[in-house]
Enzyme design. Structure first.
Site, PDB file in Angstrom:
ATOM      1  N   GLY A  47      87.262 111.338  28.828  1.00 45.09           N
ATOM      2  CA  GLY A  47      86.041 111.273  29.617  1.00 45.09           C
ATOM      3  C   GLY A  47      84.951 110.584  28.824  1.00 45.09           C
ATOM      4  O   GLY A  47      85.006 110.530  27.586  1.00 45.09           O
ATOM      5  N   GLN A  52      76.431 108.431  26.301  1.00 42.88           N
ATOM      6  CA  GLN A  52      77.238 108.097  25.112  1.00 42.88           C
ATOM      7  C   GLN A  52      77.262 106.600  24.824  1.00 42.88           C
ATOM      8  O   GLN A  52      77.613 106.186  23.726  1.00 42.88           O
ATOM      9  CB  GLN A  52      78.673 108.604  25.276  1.00 42.88           C
ATOM     10  CG  GLN A  52      78.781 110.110  25.286  1.00 42.88           C
ATOM     11  CD  GLN A  52      80.218 110.546  25.444  1.00 42.88           C
ATOM     12  OE1 GLN A  52      80.718 110.666  26.544  1.00 42.88           O
ATOM     13  NE2 GLN A  52      80.906 110.755  24.327  1.00 42.88           N
ATOM     14  N   CYS A  91      85.169 115.169  21.101  1.00 39.70           N
ATOM     15  CA  CYS A  91      84.254 114.265  21.807  1.00 39.70           C
ATOM     16  C   CYS A  91      84.198 112.939  21.064  1.00 39.70           C
ATOM     17  O   CYS A  91      84.145 112.931  19.823  1.00 39.70           O
ATOM     18  CB  CYS A  91      82.866 114.906  21.863  1.00 39.70           C
ATOM     19  SG  CYS A  91      81.620 113.893  22.671  1.00 39.70           S
ATOM     20  N   LEU A  92      84.189 111.851  21.813  1.00 35.32           N
ATOM     21  CA  LEU A  92      84.106 110.529  21.176  1.00 35.32           C
ATOM     22  C   LEU A  92      82.795 110.366  20.406  1.00 35.32           C
ATOM     23  O   LEU A  92      82.715 109.555  19.488  1.00 35.32           O
ATOM     24  CB  LEU A  92      84.235 109.425  22.235  1.00 35.32           C
ATOM     25  CG  LEU A  92      85.615 109.333  22.919  1.00 35.32           C
ATOM     26  CD1 LEU A  92      85.556 108.392  24.110  1.00 35.32           C
ATOM     27  CD2 LEU A  92      86.689 108.890  21.927  1.00 35.32           C
ATOM     28  N   HIS A 133      82.396 119.305  30.294  1.00 35.97           N
ATOM     29  CA  HIS A 133      82.006 118.646  29.044  1.00 35.97           C
ATOM     30  C   HIS A 133      81.180 117.385  29.332  1.00 35.97           C
ATOM     31  O   HIS A 133      80.109 117.186  28.736  1.00 35.97           O
ATOM     32  CB  HIS A 133      83.278 118.309  28.264  1.00 35.97           C
ATOM     33  CG  HIS A 133      83.065 117.546  26.995  1.00 35.97           C
ATOM     34  ND1 HIS A 133      83.435 118.022  25.756  1.00 35.97           N
ATOM     35  CD2 HIS A 133      82.524 116.314  26.771  1.00 35.97           C
ATOM     36  CE1 HIS A 133      83.115 117.124  24.830  1.00 35.97           C
ATOM     37  NE2 HIS A 133      82.562 116.070  25.417  1.00 35.97           N
ATOM     38  N   GLU A 134      81.666 116.567  30.262  1.00 42.75           N
ATOM     39  CA  GLU A 134      80.938 115.318  30.582  1.00 42.75           C
ATOM     40  C   GLU A 134      79.615 115.621  31.259  1.00 42.75           C
ATOM     41  O   GLU A 134      78.604 114.969  31.002  1.00 42.75           O
ATOM     42  CB  GLU A 134      81.798 114.404  31.467  1.00 42.75           C
ATOM     43  CG  GLU A 134      83.112 113.971  30.854  1.00 42.75           C
ATOM     44  CD  GLU A 134      82.999 113.459  29.432  1.00 42.75           C
ATOM     45  OE1 GLU A 134      81.972 112.830  29.083  1.00 42.75           O
ATOM     46  OE2 GLU A 134      83.928 113.705  28.652  1.00 42.75           O
ATOM     47  N   HIS A 137      76.905 116.324  28.869  1.00 45.56           N
ATOM     48  CA  HIS A 137      76.308 115.131  28.247  1.00 45.56           C
ATOM     49  C   HIS A 137      75.072 114.660  29.027  1.00 45.56           C
ATOM     50  O   HIS A 137      74.138 114.113  28.443  1.00 45.56           O
ATOM     51  CB  HIS A 137      77.314 113.978  28.191  1.00 45.56           C
ATOM     52  CG  HIS A 137      78.242 114.014  27.015  1.00 45.56           C
ATOM     53  ND1 HIS A 137      77.803 113.909  25.711  1.00 45.56           N
ATOM     54  CD2 HIS A 137      79.598 114.124  26.942  1.00 45.56           C
ATOM     55  CE1 HIS A 137      78.865 113.954  24.896  1.00 45.56           C
ATOM     56  NE2 HIS A 137      79.958 114.090  25.614  1.00 45.56           N
TER      57      HIS A 137
HETATM   58 NI    NI Z   1      81.881 114.216  24.848  1.00 48.20          NI
END
Ligand code: NI
Length: 154
Positions: A47, A52, A91-92, A133-134, A137
């Site tokens: 995701g 991000q 997470c990226l 999670h997304e 963000h």
């Molecule tokens: Ni993330």
């Protein structure tokens, strides 16, 4: 194809609240296309949210690399949750770290797609985790904020 730079923890923009998308114009559609390319390029990501890549817009994408493929959520709202699950997340934007997070077992989300049409989706298991999670963000929340028992290196 355009890969955007993924911003990592410590940058202020990841802590800001993303703004509602009033109009799904060419700029938003380009953002979505670039996010898809960026997520695919990441290799292991499931995701990605607009903040991000430095855009404070209420947009995220999810791709669990299953038959559902890539899903785009614009102006998403989690409208129902049920139960609890606890599992490891990464997470990226938090490279090399993992930790256990408590999330709803099931969720229902309402959002717009790239054509501006509203849709509702029910999700459970990992898909529910990923959506929550997304969605976090978009509100400046990163998974380490919710970790129970500390972060570990991966
Ligand atoms: Ni993330």
């Amino acid at each position: 194809m355009a890969i955007r730079n993924i911003i990592t923890i410590g940058e202020e923009i990841l802590r800001k609240k993303a703004r509602h998308v009033d109009q799904i114009d060419d700029r938003i559609l380009q953002l979505v296309e670039d996010m898809k390319d960026t997520l695919k390029e990441s290799g292991n990501g499931i995701g990605l949210a607009a903040p991000q890549v430095g855009m404070l817009k209420r947009v995220f994408i999810v791709d669990l690399q299953d038959e559902k493929g890539m899903t785009v959520y614009i102006n998403p709202e989690i409208i129902a949750t049920e139960g609890v699950q606890i599992g490891p997340e990464g997470c990226l934007s938090v490279p090399g770290k993992s930790g256990d997070v408590e999330r709803p077992a099931k969720i229902k989300i309402r959002a717009q797609n790239e054509r501006g049409e509203y849709f509702e989706e029910e999700a459970e298991d990992l898909r529910a985790v990923c959506i929550c999670h997304e969605n976090d963000h978009l509100n400046g929340i990163l998974f380490p904020d919710r970790v129970k028992g500390g972060l570990s290196d991966v």
